[in-house]
Design an enzyme around this catalytic site. Structure first.
Site, PDB file in Angstrom:
ATOM      1  N   HIS A  80      41.646  66.291 106.565  1.00 33.83           N
ATOM      2  CA  HIS A  80      40.506  65.658 107.254  1.00 33.83           C
ATOM      3  C   HIS A  80      39.498  65.109 106.251  1.00 33.83           C
ATOM      4  O   HIS A  80      38.776  64.171 106.551  1.00 33.83           O
ATOM      5  CB  HIS A  80      39.803  66.679 108.160  1.00 33.83           C
ATOM      6  CG  HIS A  80      40.732  67.404 109.087  1.00 33.83           C
ATOM      7  ND1 HIS A  80      41.439  66.768 110.082  1.00 33.83           N
ATOM      8  CD2 HIS A  80      41.109  68.714 109.150  1.00 33.83           C
ATOM      9  CE1 HIS A  80      42.186  67.661 110.728  1.00 33.83           C
ATOM     10  NE2 HIS A  80      42.006  68.832 110.184  1.00 33.83           N
ATOM     11  N   HIS A 110      32.126  68.581 100.922  1.00 38.73           N
ATOM     12  CA  HIS A 110      33.129  67.576 101.280  1.00 38.73           C
ATOM     13  C   HIS A 110      32.396  66.304 101.685  1.00 38.73           C
ATOM     14  O   HIS A 110      31.179  66.288 101.792  1.00 38.73           O
ATOM     15  CB  HIS A 110      34.005  68.083 102.445  1.00 38.73           C
ATOM     16  CG  HIS A 110      33.214  68.342 103.675  1.00 38.73           C
ATOM     17  ND1 HIS A 110      32.580  69.552 103.925  1.00 38.73           N
ATOM     18  CD2 HIS A 110      32.882  67.526 104.701  1.00 38.73           C
ATOM     19  CE1 HIS A 110      31.928  69.462 105.072  1.00 38.73           C
ATOM     20  NE2 HIS A 110      32.081  68.236 105.548  1.00 38.73           N
ATOM     21  N   HIS A 112      32.409  62.469 104.174  1.00 39.30           N
ATOM     22  CA  HIS A 112      32.889  61.647 105.297  1.00 39.30           C
ATOM     23  C   HIS A 112      32.641  60.198 104.893  1.00 39.30           C
ATOM     24  O   HIS A 112      31.613  59.908 104.252  1.00 39.30           O
ATOM     25  CB  HIS A 112      32.119  61.963 106.589  1.00 39.30           C
ATOM     26  CG  HIS A 112      32.181  63.399 106.989  1.00 39.30           C
ATOM     27  ND1 HIS A 112      33.111  63.887 107.904  1.00 39.30           N
ATOM     28  CD2 HIS A 112      31.466  64.486 106.569  1.00 39.30           C
ATOM     29  CE1 HIS A 112      32.934  65.204 108.040  1.00 39.30           C
ATOM     30  NE2 HIS A 112      31.952  65.586 107.239  1.00 39.30           N
ATOM     31  N   GLU A 122      27.942  60.252 109.018  1.00 40.34           N
ATOM     32  CA  GLU A 122      28.003  60.888 110.342  1.00 40.34           C
ATOM     33  C   GLU A 122      26.626  60.774 111.003  1.00 40.34           C
ATOM     34  O   GLU A 122      26.497  60.197 112.088  1.00 40.34           O
ATOM     35  CB  GLU A 122      28.428  62.349 110.192  1.00 40.34           C
ATOM     36  CG  GLU A 122      29.836  62.469 109.594  1.00 40.34           C
ATOM     37  CD  GLU A 122      30.587  63.656 110.107  1.00 40.34           C
ATOM     38  OE1 GLU A 122      30.163  64.801 109.822  1.00 40.34           O
ATOM     39  OE2 GLU A 122      31.586  63.463 110.802  1.00 40.34           O
ATOM     40  N   HIS A 135      28.421  66.624 102.543  1.00 41.69           N
ATOM     41  CA  HIS A 135      27.988  67.857 103.210  1.00 41.69           C
ATOM     42  C   HIS A 135      28.198  69.054 102.293  1.00 41.69           C
ATOM     43  O   HIS A 135      29.337  69.346 101.901  1.00 41.69           O
ATOM     44  CB  HIS A 135      28.770  68.069 104.508  1.00 41.69           C
ATOM     45  CG  HIS A 135      28.386  67.104 105.578  1.00 41.69           C
ATOM     46  ND1 HIS A 135      29.205  66.804 106.648  1.00 41.69           N
ATOM     47  CD2 HIS A 135      27.272  66.346 105.745  1.00 41.69           C
ATOM     48  CE1 HIS A 135      28.606  65.925 107.430  1.00 41.69           C
ATOM     49  NE2 HIS A 135      27.418  65.632 106.903  1.00 41.69           N
ATOM     50  N   THR A 215      30.666  69.234 112.627  1.00 39.76           N
ATOM     51  CA  THR A 215      30.970  67.896 113.152  1.00 39.76           C
ATOM     52  C   THR A 215      32.470  67.677 113.323  1.00 39.76           C
ATOM     53  O   THR A 215      32.913  66.588 113.681  1.00 39.76           O
ATOM     54  CB  THR A 215      30.429  66.791 112.221  1.00 39.76           C
ATOM     55  OG1 THR A 215      31.148  66.877 110.972  1.00 39.76           O
ATOM     56  CG2 THR A 215      28.945  66.935 111.982  1.00 39.76           C
TER      57      THR A 215
HETATM   58  N1  LIG Z   1      31.346  68.460 108.699  1.00 40.03           N
HETATM   59  S1  LIG Z   1      30.584  69.886 108.714  1.00 40.03           S
HETATM   60  O1  LIG Z   1      29.888  70.041 109.973  1.00 40.03           O
HETATM   61  O2  LIG Z   1      29.762  70.027 107.522  1.00 40.03           O
HETATM   62  C1  LIG Z   1      31.779  71.180 108.636  1.00 40.03           C
HETATM   63  C2  LIG Z   1      31.597  72.214 107.725  1.00 40.03           C
HETATM   64  C3  LIG Z   1      32.545  73.236 107.653  1.00 40.03           C
HETATM   65  C4  LIG Z   1      33.660  73.221 108.495  1.00 40.03           C
HETATM   66  C5  LIG Z   1      34.663  74.332 108.391  1.00 40.03           C
HETATM   67  O3  LIG Z   1      34.478  75.243 107.611  1.00 40.03           O
HETATM   68  N2  LIG Z   1      35.768  74.281 109.172  1.00 40.03           N
HETATM   69  C6  LIG Z   1      36.837  75.300 109.024  1.00 40.03           C
HETATM   70  C7  LIG Z   1      36.431  76.640 109.551  1.00 40.03           C
HETATM   71  C8  LIG Z   1      35.846  76.805 110.789  1.00 40.03           C
HETATM   72  F1  LIG Z   1      35.551  75.728 111.559  1.00 40.03           F
HETATM   73  C9  LIG Z   1      35.530  78.081 111.279  1.00 40.03           C
HETATM   74  F2  LIG Z   1      34.969  78.219 112.486  1.00 40.03           F
HETATM   75  C10 LIG Z   1      35.798  79.198 110.519  1.00 40.03           C
HETATM   76  F3  LIG Z   1      35.509  80.428 111.003  1.00 40.03           F
HETATM   77  C11 LIG Z   1      36.351  79.036 109.275  1.00 40.03           C
HETATM   78  F4  LIG Z   1      36.557  80.113 108.513  1.00 40.03           F
HETATM   79  C12 LIG Z   1      36.662  77.764 108.781  1.00 40.03           C
HETATM   80  F5  LIG Z   1      37.157  77.607 107.556  1.00 40.03           F
HETATM   81  C13 LIG Z   1      33.829  72.181 109.407  1.00 40.03           C
HETATM   82  C14 LIG Z   1      32.873  71.147 109.477  1.00 40.03           C
HETATM   83 ZN   LIG Z   2      31.110  67.358 107.078  1.00 38.40          ZN
END
Ligand SMILES: NS(=O)(=O)c1ccc(C(=O)NCc2c(F)c(F)c(F)c(F)c2F)cc1
Ligand SMILES: [Zn+2]
Length: 277
Positions: A80, A110, A112, A122, A135, A215
């Site tokens: 992603h 990371h 976007h 975003e 982010h 997001t």
């Molecule tokens: N674009 S952003 O809003 O900054 C964003 C930041 C982190 C994550 C993430 O860690 N996803 C994986 C992830 C989860 F979504 C969980 F809910 C969890 F518990 C995890 F351990 C995990 F790795 C997703 C979006």
């Molecule tokens: Zn992000």
């Protein structure tokens, strides 16, 4: 498998169910709610930030970043985005102050981005997009034991958002763009030690802040967003290198360029956006 993706946002997604099952990477943000109903929740991100409607809150102090002992561990392509991960086993790299009641530990950062020009961020500002958005993801290790636990708590995460605009080369971003060839395919990762993201910040850390969500799915409503007002400048060439990454794995015959990996702005639903200055 691909539970979700950024498919064609042009709304021309075929209504045939077979299309979505046959082309899982075509799942677009507009259908995420089918698997993740919180997508239609009351504190979803990103949002369009309207500066003149944000309320200046004099009690909002500066955001303080203690990244001095900050060291990255690895860089990865998760299908992603490209993610740089940190050792979050202690408080060596934390963000504090601003809207935060505790220090939050840096876990990863990371990006976007779009496919060209000034689309790709975003968050938008008065309806205007930037070319990309960085982010920096932190979690509340004072109140919670693991990132996963924090990721489901209303005050569990703090994400610092930085806008990227195009112009001159960014001297330090080259360290990341020069490593992207090592993580071209989904599921690839490589050592990436000693990178301190402090070098990716603009000089002023004035910010907007509001309560929002991840997001990307699972879209948990667990993020205190801190969106820095001033963008950093990177070159079109550097952004172009982000677009050489692939959504797809080495074993897949269908190669799909990683681009337009941004969710569009979501409804504010009465939330208050505060401004630091
Ligand atoms: N674009 S952003 O809003 O900054 C964003 C930041 C982190 C994550 C993430 O860690 N996803 C994986 C992830 C989860 F979504 C969980 F809910 C969890 F518990 C995890 F351990 C995990 F790795 C997703 C979006
Ligand atoms: Zn992000």
């Amino acid at each position: 498998g691909n539970l979700w993706g950024y498919g064609k946002e042009d709304g021309k997604i075929s209504q045939h169910a077979c299309f979505l099952t046959a082309f899982p990477y075509m799942y677009s943000p507009s259908v995420w709610h089918k698997n993740y109903p919180v997508a239609q929740g009351d504190r979803q991100s990103p949002i369009d930030i309207v500066p003149h409607q944000a309320s200046h809150d004099p009690s909002l102090g500066p955001v303080v970043l203690n990244y001095d002992q900050c060291t990255s561990i690895k860089i990865a392509n998760n299908g992603h985005s490209v993610v740089v991960e940190f050792d979050d086993s202690d408080d060596r790299s934390v963000i504090r102050g601003g809207p935060l009641d505790n220090p939050y530990r840096l876990k990863q950062f990371h990006f976007h981005w779009g496919v060209k020009g000034c689309h790709g961020s975003e968050h938008t500002v008065a309806g205007n997009s930037y070319a990309s958005e960085l982010h920096l993801v932190h979690w509340n290790a004072v109140k919670y034991t693991t990132f996963g636990e924090a990721a489901t708590a209303p005050d569990g995460l703090a994400v610092l958002g930085i806008f990227l605009q195009t112009g001159d080369d960014h001297r330090w971003l080259n360290m990341i763009t020069d490593a992207l060839y090592t993580v071209k395919f989904k599921g690839s990762a490589a050592d990436f030690k000693g990178f301190n993201p402090k070098c990716l910040l603009p000089s002023s850390l004035h910010y907007w802040t509001y309560l929002g969500s991840l997001t990307t799915p699972p879209l948990h409503e667990s993020v205190i967003w801190i969106v820095v007002k001033d963008p950093i400048t990177v070159s079109e060439k550097q952004l172009g290198k982000l677009r050489t990454l692939l959504f797809t794995g080495e074993e897949e015959d269908q190669r799909t360029r990683m681009e337009n990996n941004f969710r569009p702005p979501q409804l504010l639903k009465g939330r208050n956006v505060r401004s630091s200055n």
